[in-house]
Design a protein around this motif. Sequence first.
Motif, PDB file in Angstrom:
ATOM      1  N   ASN A  29       0.819  -1.212   0.000  1.00 12.01           N
ATOM      2  CA  ASN A  29       0.000   0.000   0.000  1.00 12.01           C
ATOM      3  C   ASN A  29       0.852   1.261   0.000  1.00 12.01           C
ATOM      4  OD1 ASN A  29      -2.474  -1.351  -0.038  1.00 12.01           O
ATOM      5  ND2 ASN A  29      -2.544  -1.542   2.183  1.00 12.01           N
ATOM      6  N   HIS A  30       1.935   1.231   0.762  1.00 16.74           N
ATOM      7  CA  HIS A  30       2.843   2.384   0.790  1.00 16.74           C
ATOM      8  C   HIS A  30       3.483   2.579  -0.583  1.00 16.74           C
ATOM      9  CE1 HIS A  30       5.802   5.265   2.235  1.00 16.74           C
ATOM     10  NE2 HIS A  30       6.747   4.537   1.636  1.00 16.74           N
ATOM     11  N   THR A  31       3.903   1.492  -1.199  1.00 15.24           N
ATOM     12  CA  THR A  31       4.539   1.581  -2.515  1.00 15.24           C
ATOM     13  C   THR A  31       3.558   2.055  -3.571  1.00 15.24           C
ATOM     14  OG1 THR A  31       5.990  -0.253  -1.873  1.00 15.24           O
ATOM     15  CG2 THR A  31       5.933   0.319  -4.206  1.00 15.24           C
ATOM     16  N   ILE A  32       2.306   1.623  -3.471  1.00 10.22           N
ATOM     17  CA  ILE A  32       1.276   2.097  -4.398  1.00 10.22           C
ATOM     18  C   ILE A  32       1.177   3.614  -4.341  1.00 10.22           C
ATOM     19  CG2 ILE A  32      -1.226   2.225  -4.749  1.00 10.22           C
ATOM     20  CD1 ILE A  32      -1.359  -0.768  -4.130  1.00 10.22           C
ATOM     21  N   GLN A  33       1.089   4.151  -3.118  1.00 13.05           N
ATOM     22  CA  GLN A  33       0.959   5.599  -2.974  1.00 13.05           C
ATOM     23  C   GLN A  33       2.178   6.323  -3.531  1.00 13.05           C
ATOM     24  OE1 GLN A  33      -1.935   6.839  -2.130  1.00 13.05           O
ATOM     25  NE2 GLN A  33      -2.654   4.739  -1.803  1.00 13.05           N
ATOM     26  N   THR A  34       3.352   5.782  -3.269  1.00 10.83           N
ATOM     27  CA  THR A  34       4.590   6.411  -3.746  1.00 10.83           C
ATOM     28  C   THR A  34       4.649   6.406  -5.272  1.00 10.83           C
ATOM     29  OG1 THR A  34       5.779   5.714  -1.762  1.00 10.83           O
ATOM     30  CG2 THR A  34       7.114   6.290  -3.681  1.00 10.83           C
ATOM     31  N   GLN A  35       4.305   5.269  -5.866  1.00 12.04           N
ATOM     32  CA  GLN A  35       4.439   5.115  -7.308  1.00 12.04           C
ATOM     33  C   GLN A  35       3.309   5.779  -8.101  1.00 12.04           C
ATOM     34  OE1 GLN A  35       7.014   3.950  -8.964  1.00 12.04           O
ATOM     35  NE2 GLN A  35       8.136   3.483  -7.089  1.00 12.04           N
ATOM     36  N   ILE A  50      -9.309   4.928  -8.834  1.00 13.64           N
ATOM     37  CA  ILE A  50      -9.536   3.527  -9.190  1.00 13.64           C
ATOM     38  C   ILE A  50      -8.826   2.592  -8.225  1.00 13.64           C
ATOM     39  CG2 ILE A  50      -7.665   3.430 -10.886  1.00 13.64           C
ATOM     40  CD1 ILE A  50     -11.071   1.711 -11.265  1.00 13.64           C
ATOM     41  N   VAL A  51      -7.630   2.950  -7.773  1.00 16.84           N
ATOM     42  CA  VAL A  51      -6.903   2.106  -6.831  1.00 16.84           C
ATOM     43  C   VAL A  51      -7.642   2.008  -5.499  1.00 16.84           C
ATOM     44  CG1 VAL A  51      -4.819   2.012  -5.395  1.00 16.84           C
ATOM     45  CG2 VAL A  51      -4.612   2.371  -7.854  1.00 16.84           C
ATOM     46  N   ASP A  52      -8.311   3.093  -5.102  1.00 22.72           N
ATOM     47  CA  ASP A  52      -9.014   3.129  -3.821  1.00 22.72           C
ATOM     48  C   ASP A  52     -10.465   2.663  -3.909  1.00 22.72           C
ATOM     49  OD1 ASP A  52      -6.761   4.107  -2.626  1.00 22.72           O
ATOM     50  OD2 ASP A  52      -7.439   6.192  -2.547  1.00 22.72           O
ATOM     51  N   SER A  53     -10.850   2.062  -5.028  1.00 17.74           N
ATOM     52  CA  SER A  53     -12.273   1.793  -5.239  1.00 17.74           C
ATOM     53  C   SER A  53     -12.775   0.498  -4.621  1.00 17.74           C
ATOM     54  CB  SER A  53     -12.577   1.788  -6.748  1.00 17.74           C
ATOM     55  OG  SER A  53     -11.879   0.740  -7.387  1.00 17.74           O
ATOM     56  N   ALA A  81       4.430  -7.157  -6.421  1.00 25.42           N
ATOM     57  CA  ALA A  81       2.990  -7.147  -6.118  1.00 25.42           C
ATOM     58  C   ALA A  81       2.360  -5.818  -6.515  1.00 25.42           C
ATOM     59  CB  ALA A  81       2.774  -7.411  -4.630  1.00 25.42           C
ATOM     60  N   THR A  82       3.074  -4.728  -6.296  1.00 29.80           N
ATOM     61  CA  THR A  82       2.549  -3.402  -6.644  1.00 29.80           C
ATOM     62  C   THR A  82       2.385  -3.250  -8.148  1.00 29.80           C
ATOM     63  OG1 THR A  82       3.631  -2.446  -4.697  1.00 29.80           O
ATOM     64  CG2 THR A  82       2.900  -0.925  -6.406  1.00 29.80           C
ATOM     65  N   LEU A  83       3.380  -3.650  -8.907  1.00 28.67           N
ATOM     66  CA  LEU A  83       3.289  -3.469 -10.361  1.00 28.67           C
ATOM     67  C   LEU A  83       2.217  -4.374 -10.965  1.00 28.67           C
ATOM     68  CD1 LEU A  83       4.820  -5.768 -12.403  1.00 28.67           C
ATOM     69  CD2 LEU A  83       6.793  -4.956 -11.126  1.00 28.67           C
ATOM     70  N   ILE A  84       2.012  -5.541 -10.366  1.00 31.24           N
ATOM     71  CA  ILE A  84       0.917  -6.410 -10.816  1.00 31.24           C
ATOM     72  C   ILE A  84      -0.426  -5.721 -10.588  1.00 31.24           C
ATOM     73  CG2 ILE A  84      -0.362  -8.520 -10.237  1.00 31.24           C
ATOM     74  CD1 ILE A  84       1.940  -9.319 -11.857  1.00 31.24           C
TER      75      ILE A  84
END
Length: 333
Positions: A29-35, A50-53, A81-84
């Motif tokens: 989740n942290h990496t998602i926000q950063t990227q 869309i990520v938070d949906s 996992a984040t890039l997937i």
Amino acid sequence: MPATTAPTQLSTPDTPIHAVVAHDFDAVNHTIQTQLASRIPLVEAIAQYIVDSGGKRMRPLLVLLAARALGYDGDKHITLATLIEFMHTSTLLHDDVVDESHLRRGRATANDAWGNAPSVLVGDFLYSRSFQMMVGVGSMRIMEVLSAATCTIAEGEVQQLTNVGNPDVDEAAYFETIQGKTAMLFEAASHCGALIADATPEQEAALQAYGRYLGLAFQLVDDLLDYRGDATAMGKNVGDDLAEGKPTLPLIQAMATGTPEQAKVIRQAIRQGGLERLDEVLSIVHETGALDYTQRRADDMADKALAELDKLPPSEYRDRMAMLARQAVDRQT
């Protein structure tokens, strides 16, 4: 697969399946926000939306569980996992534009809120970001698997598009389509989890197959629920597939086993699209046992996924992967 006493909801980030990799999920989740960071505010806004949906994040979960099941103790599985998840999210943005959808997971789609062009372009951004992150993982083998998966997914989506309005699509063609558009990313997720953990050839093949069968089971139940589900719980309308003229397995099976008159009704409904004949079609798919047949096919796929897990060493992660396969076919949303 034996029936459970009560259908369960598919795992979400606060359930026991996710809890076994809770620390990893926090890192994802942290990496998602950063990227998601971009110098263009609209890119961040749509991507964040869309990520938070409210998705189940099954694909990144597969990466984490597969890697941990083989004893991986590094941190590159977080990036993987984040890039997937970004790859999956980009396909959602594109799919909703292609399907002209207005509702996903109970909320307005991004294309409904911002328009088609921004949604497509932000989908492109997320795809591009995922490949940037892929380079950071530093595995040519993983890049090979994911780049091939991307092509297969795109082909699956095009194949589904060409199937729209075609009542002559048979079961083999249907399975080829869902293998490409849905199961391929499940397969790539668990496969890459094995690769990052330096799996043996047998373990790699097992986890690749596990993801494939899980993805097929998941899509089969999705297509089943379009004729059995509850719109409020599902976050979409019952009959959406019929409205779009999609020949999914419940319709294919009903045409194959129903009377000539029943097959004619469904053929016309697929060709025309829309919901004018929804009540008739719902009666036919129930009367012909097409929904039960679709459920059995989903159960078969889940059983195959479970059999692949026998090739992995015992662990709490393997147990959660087994639980995930069972929940995928017992769910109501």
